[in-house]
Scaffold this motif. Structure first.
Motif, PDB file in Angstrom:
ATOM      1  N   TRP A 153      -0.124   4.341   4.232  1.00  8.03           N
ATOM      2  CA  TRP A 153      -0.617   3.207   3.377  1.00  8.03           C
ATOM      3  C   TRP A 153      -2.092   3.157   2.815  1.00  8.03           C
ATOM      4  CZ3 TRP A 153       2.176  -2.136   3.839  1.00  8.03           C
ATOM      5  CH2 TRP A 153       3.605  -2.229   4.003  1.00  8.03           C
ATOM      6  N   VAL A 154      -2.661   4.524   2.706  1.00  8.92           N
ATOM      7  CA  VAL A 154      -4.103   4.636   2.472  1.00  8.92           C
ATOM      8  C   VAL A 154      -4.387   4.178   1.014  1.00  8.92           C
ATOM      9  CG1 VAL A 154      -5.863   6.561   2.316  1.00  8.92           C
ATOM     10  CG2 VAL A 154      -3.997   6.716   3.861  1.00  8.92           C
ATOM     11  N   TYR A 155      -5.568   3.596   0.957  1.00  9.08           N
ATOM     12  CA  TYR A 155      -6.248   3.176  -0.091  1.00  9.08           C
ATOM     13  C   TYR A 155      -7.782   3.295  -0.205  1.00  9.08           C
ATOM     14  CZ  TYR A 155      -7.962  -1.085   2.207  1.00  9.08           C
ATOM     15  OH  TYR A 155      -8.458  -1.755   3.227  1.00  9.08           O
ATOM     16  N   SER A 156      -8.387   3.308  -1.080  1.00  9.50           N
ATOM     17  CA  SER A 156      -9.766   3.765  -1.424  1.00  9.50           C
ATOM     18  C   SER A 156     -10.289   3.015  -2.680  1.00  9.50           C
ATOM     19  CB  SER A 156     -10.050   5.045  -1.072  1.00  9.50           C
ATOM     20  OG  SER A 156     -11.286   5.418  -1.533  1.00  9.50           O
ATOM     21  N   ASP A 181      10.240  -6.086   2.512  1.00  7.79           N
ATOM     22  CA  ASP A 181      10.963  -5.677   3.404  1.00  7.79           C
ATOM     23  C   ASP A 181      10.488  -4.227   4.019  1.00  7.79           C
ATOM     24  OD1 ASP A 181      12.199  -4.199   1.446  1.00  7.79           O
ATOM     25  OD2 ASP A 181      14.319  -4.801   1.896  1.00  7.79           O
ATOM     26  N   GLN A 182       9.575  -4.090   3.704  1.00 11.46           N
ATOM     27  CA  GLN A 182       8.818  -2.482   4.001  1.00 11.46           C
ATOM     28  C   GLN A 182       7.507  -2.930   4.832  1.00 11.46           C
ATOM     29  OE1 GLN A 182       8.274   0.381   1.169  1.00 11.46           O
ATOM     30  NE2 GLN A 182      10.360   0.153   0.343  1.00 11.46           N
ATOM     31  N   VAL A 183       7.365  -2.507   6.211  1.00 13.90           N
ATOM     32  CA  VAL A 183       6.262  -3.132   6.861  1.00 13.90           C
ATOM     33  C   VAL A 183       5.327  -1.976   7.695  1.00 13.90           C
ATOM     34  CG1 VAL A 183       5.767  -4.471   8.944  1.00 13.90           C
ATOM     35  CG2 VAL A 183       7.446  -5.237   7.801  1.00 13.90           C
ATOM     36  N   GLY A 184       4.150  -2.007   7.294  1.00 16.38           N
ATOM     37  CA  GLY A 184       3.105  -1.108   7.958  1.00 16.38           C
ATOM     38  C   GLY A 184       1.735  -1.644   7.877  1.00 16.38           C
ATOM     39  N   THR A 185       0.938  -0.677   7.906  1.00 15.56           N
ATOM     40  CA  THR A 185      -0.642  -1.418   7.937  1.00 15.56           C
ATOM     41  C   THR A 185      -1.364  -0.568   6.872  1.00 15.56           C
ATOM     42  OG1 THR A 185      -0.444  -1.471  10.309  1.00 15.56           O
ATOM     43  CG2 THR A 185      -2.489  -1.694   9.369  1.00 15.56           C
ATOM     44  N   PRO A 186      -2.006  -1.378   6.075  1.00 14.55           N
ATOM     45  CA  PRO A 186      -2.701  -0.749   5.004  1.00 14.55           C
ATOM     46  C   PRO A 186      -4.290  -0.034   5.707  1.00 14.55           C
ATOM     47  CG  PRO A 186      -2.355  -2.876   4.398  1.00 14.55           C
ATOM     48  CD  PRO A 186      -1.667  -2.907   5.897  1.00 14.55           C
ATOM     49  N   ALA A 219       1.361  -5.734   7.956  1.00 12.09           N
ATOM     50  CA  ALA A 219       1.652  -6.407   6.795  1.00 12.09           C
ATOM     51  C   ALA A 219       2.894  -5.766   6.084  1.00 12.09           C
ATOM     52  CB  ALA A 219       0.568  -6.114   5.885  1.00 12.09           C
ATOM     53  N   SER A 220       3.541  -6.517   5.042  1.00  8.67           N
ATOM     54  CA  SER A 220       4.403  -5.895   4.104  1.00  8.67           C
ATOM     55  C   SER A 220       3.667  -5.653   2.872  1.00  8.67           C
ATOM     56  CB  SER A 220       5.452  -6.857   3.775  1.00  8.67           C
ATOM     57  OG  SER A 220       4.970  -8.234   3.188  1.00  8.67           O
ATOM     58  N   TRP A 221       4.365  -5.038   1.963  1.00  8.64           N
ATOM     59  CA  TRP A 221       3.630  -4.641   0.730  1.00  8.64           C
ATOM     60  C   TRP A 221       3.301  -6.132  -0.213  1.00  8.64           C
ATOM     61  CZ3 TRP A 221       1.417  -0.348  -0.071  1.00  8.64           C
ATOM     62  CH2 TRP A 221       1.916   0.933   0.716  1.00  8.64           C
ATOM     63  N   TYR A 222       4.358  -7.090   0.113  1.00  7.89           N
ATOM     64  CA  TYR A 222       4.043  -8.506  -0.525  1.00  7.89           C
ATOM     65  C   TYR A 222       2.838  -8.941   0.048  1.00  7.89           C
ATOM     66  CZ  TYR A 222       5.042 -13.618  -0.686  1.00  7.89           C
ATOM     67  OH  TYR A 222       4.881 -14.802  -1.027  1.00  7.89           O
ATOM     68  N   ASP A 223       2.752  -8.909   1.620  1.00  4.64           N
ATOM     69  CA  ASP A 223       1.652  -9.571   2.210  1.00  4.64           C
ATOM     70  C   ASP A 223       0.074  -8.792   1.667  1.00  4.64           C
ATOM     71  OD1 ASP A 223       2.825 -11.097   3.846  1.00  4.64           O
ATOM     72  OD2 ASP A 223       3.609  -9.342   5.233  1.00  4.64           O
ATOM     73  N   PHE A 224       0.295  -7.621   1.500  1.00  2.97           N
ATOM     74  CA  PHE A 224      -0.895  -6.885   0.965  1.00  2.97           C
ATOM     75  C   PHE A 224      -1.286  -7.226  -0.484  1.00  2.97           C
ATOM     76  CE2 PHE A 224      -2.250  -2.053   0.668  1.00  2.97           C
ATOM     77  CZ  PHE A 224      -3.584  -2.386   0.606  1.00  2.97           C
ATOM     78  N   PRO A 247      14.553   0.377  -6.970  1.00  3.96           N
ATOM     79  CA  PRO A 247      14.892   1.880  -6.340  1.00  3.96           C
ATOM     80  C   PRO A 247      13.919   2.841  -6.800  1.00  3.96           C
ATOM     81  CG  PRO A 247      16.118   0.914  -8.132  1.00  3.96           C
ATOM     82  CD  PRO A 247      15.341  -0.193  -7.922  1.00  3.96           C
ATOM     83  N   THR A 248      13.671   3.762  -5.916  1.00  3.59           N
ATOM     84  CA  THR A 248      13.001   4.894  -6.333  1.00  3.59           C
ATOM     85  C   THR A 248      13.617   6.076  -5.746  1.00  3.59           C
ATOM     86  OG1 THR A 248      11.819   4.673  -3.961  1.00  3.59           O
ATOM     87  CG2 THR A 248      10.752   3.695  -5.781  1.00  3.59           C
ATOM     88  N   PRO A 249      13.106   7.369  -6.522  1.00  4.73           N
ATOM     89  CA  PRO A 249      13.766   8.666  -6.185  1.00  4.73           C
ATOM     90  C   PRO A 249      13.610   8.981  -4.486  1.00  4.73           C
ATOM     91  CG  PRO A 249      12.487   8.829  -8.141  1.00  4.73           C
ATOM     92  CD  PRO A 249      11.973   7.570  -7.436  1.00  4.73           C
ATOM     93  N   ALA A 250      12.510   8.686  -3.949  1.00  3.49           N
ATOM     94  CA  ALA A 250      12.430   8.748  -2.341  1.00  3.49           C
ATOM     95  C   ALA A 250      12.504   7.726  -1.637  1.00  3.49           C
ATOM     96  CB  ALA A 250      11.068   9.492  -2.169  1.00  3.49           C
ATOM     97  N   LYS A 251      13.328   7.945  -0.578  1.00  2.00           N
ATOM     98  CA  LYS A 251      13.537   6.557   0.232  1.00  2.00           C
ATOM     99  C   LYS A 251      12.019   6.511   0.963  1.00  2.00           C
ATOM    100  CE  LYS A 251      16.587   5.084   4.225  1.00  2.00           C
ATOM    101  NZ  LYS A 251      17.583   5.544   4.876  1.00  2.00           N
ATOM    102  N   ARG A 252      11.632   5.098   0.969  1.00  2.00           N
ATOM    103  CA  ARG A 252      10.551   4.733   1.744  1.00  2.00           C
ATOM    104  C   ARG A 252      10.895   4.151   3.137  1.00  2.00           C
ATOM    105  NH1 ARG A 252       8.931   6.225  -3.152  1.00  2.00           N
ATOM    106  NH2 ARG A 252       7.139   5.913  -3.759  1.00  2.00           N
ATOM    107  N   PRO A 253      10.004   4.545   4.203  1.00  2.00           N
ATOM    108  CA  PRO A 253      10.122   3.756   5.441  1.00  2.00           C
ATOM    109  C   PRO A 253      10.235   2.153   5.482  1.00  2.00           C
ATOM    110  CG  PRO A 253       8.781   5.491   5.482  1.00  2.00           C
ATOM    111  CD  PRO A 253       8.859   5.297   4.122  1.00  2.00           C
ATOM    112  N   HIS A 254      11.358   1.565   6.109  1.00  2.00           N
ATOM    113  CA  HIS A 254      11.197   0.202   6.113  1.00  2.00           C
ATOM    114  C   HIS A 254      10.052  -0.236   7.301  1.00  2.00           C
ATOM    115  CE1 HIS A 254      14.360  -1.281   3.426  1.00  2.00           C
ATOM    116  NE2 HIS A 254      14.987  -0.165   3.745  1.00  2.00           N
ATOM    117  N   TYR A 255       9.891   0.710   8.256  1.00  2.00           N
ATOM    118  CA  TYR A 255       8.950   0.062   9.343  1.00  2.00           C
ATOM    119  C   TYR A 255       8.086   1.252   9.619  1.00  2.00           C
ATOM    120  CZ  TYR A 255       7.696  -1.643  14.026  1.00  2.00           C
ATOM    121  OH  TYR A 255       6.821  -2.203  14.957  1.00  2.00           O
ATOM    122  N   SER A 256       6.890   1.291   9.519  1.00  2.00           N
ATOM    123  CA  SER A 256       5.963   2.330   9.666  1.00  2.00           C
ATOM    124  C   SER A 256       4.617   2.052  10.509  1.00  2.00           C
ATOM    125  CB  SER A 256       5.590   3.073   8.602  1.00  2.00           C
ATOM    126  OG  SER A 256       4.963   2.303   7.504  1.00  2.00           O
TER     127      SER A 256
END
Length: 289
Positions: A153-156, A181-186, A219-224, A247-256
């Motif tokens: 979840w890289v940003y800059s 419902d996708q959780v990770g860390t920015p 965080a989820s993307w919603y939290d972000f 929906p997107t062409p590529a599947k995203r991880p639900h938990y990362s």
């Protein structure tokens, strides 16, 4: 004094390395971007090193268009995998340190606890698969003094990313639907870049080592998105939506979520909390948290 080559110099991490490099006056940096060598041009990449030597390579270059990779698999493979075979072989032959940036997409996103470096990889799309293949190429060639650092979840303040997109859309719209419902860390690219530069002098391995790095917390993307709007005082309502509603062409991880214990223990680094780093980035972007 060390001579350091940075590939992907105009990407988010590469740009942050360029900004931070002035704080490391005892090192000489060379920044390589696509205008000089496109990593998909494998002969040109090989030829570039024919008369050059560096003490270290920091590879930030990658094909990162996750959805487009599904239809551009050969290009993704050339940059994320086959170019790594060349860089790893060159690092081995010329005894250069190598730090390569990888991704949480090498996992299937179905874990129940933060991923550790030894967890089995199981990428769910072309992007993740080519990044995993790049990792495996490095591990097979096995140059000494080499680190693979997976991040998420890289940003800059540089480039195109979720933070900048939310700032723009938040001012254009009264409400937005964002996945919860996708959780990770920015991960703030500047934090990652600083960690790389601090770690580099202490890299001393007989074979490649894999590490995880993201900011602290979850965080989820919603939290972000909520945090971006809250800290920037943007009055845009965020509606939580599920992955199948977007929906997107590529599947995203639900938990990362990534476990960072190994990199903290081995190198003694301190990793900032994600919201604190978000505040720093927003200030640089001219916001006023």
């Amino acid at each position: 004094m060390s001579k350091i080559l940075v590939t992907g110099a105009n990407g988010q991490v590469g740009s942050e390395l360029k900004e931070l490099s002035t704080s490391y006056p005892h090192d000489t940096f060379t920044f390589l971007d696509r205008s000089v060598i496109d990593l998909s041009d494998l002969p040109a990449l090989q030829n570039f090193f024919s008369d050059k030597a560096f003490d270290a390579i920091i590879n930030c270059a990658a094909y990162t268009a996750v959805d487009r990779a599904e239809s551009e698999s050969e290009l993704s493979d050339a940059i994320n995998h086959r170019a790594l075979e060349i860089l790893a072989q060159i690092a081995k032959e010329k005894e250069m340190k190598l730090i390569h940036i990888s991704t949480d997409y090498v996992f299937n996103g179905q874990n129940y606890r933060p991923y550790v470096e030894s967890d089995p990889t199981d990428p769910q799309g072309v992007y993740g698969r080519t990044k995993r293949d790049g990792e495996n190429a490095i591990l097979k060639i096995a140059p000494a003094n080499t680190l693979i650092i997976r991040t998420s979840w890289v940003y800059s303040s540089f480039g195109t990313n979720f933070v900048k997109t939310m700032l723009r859309l938040g001012r254009e719209r009264e409400s937005l639907g964002v996945i919860f419902d996708q959780v990770g860390t920015p991960t703030y690219a500047r934090d990652l870049a600083k960690a790389i530069l601090d770690i580099l002098p202490n890299v001393n391995t007989s074979a490649p080592e894999v590490y995880h790095y993201s900011n602290e917390g979850a965080a989820s993307w919603y939290d972000f998105a909520q945090s971006i709007f809250e800290l920037s005082h943007i009055m845009c309502h965020v509606n939580p939506i599920t992955t199948d509603q977007y929906p997107t062409p590529a599947k995203r991880p639900h938990y990362s979520l990534l476990n960072k214990s190994k990199i903290k223990n081995d190198f003694g680094i301190t990793i900032p909390y994600w919201r604190d780093s978000l505040k720093t980035c927003l200030k640089i972007l001219g916001e006023n948290p």
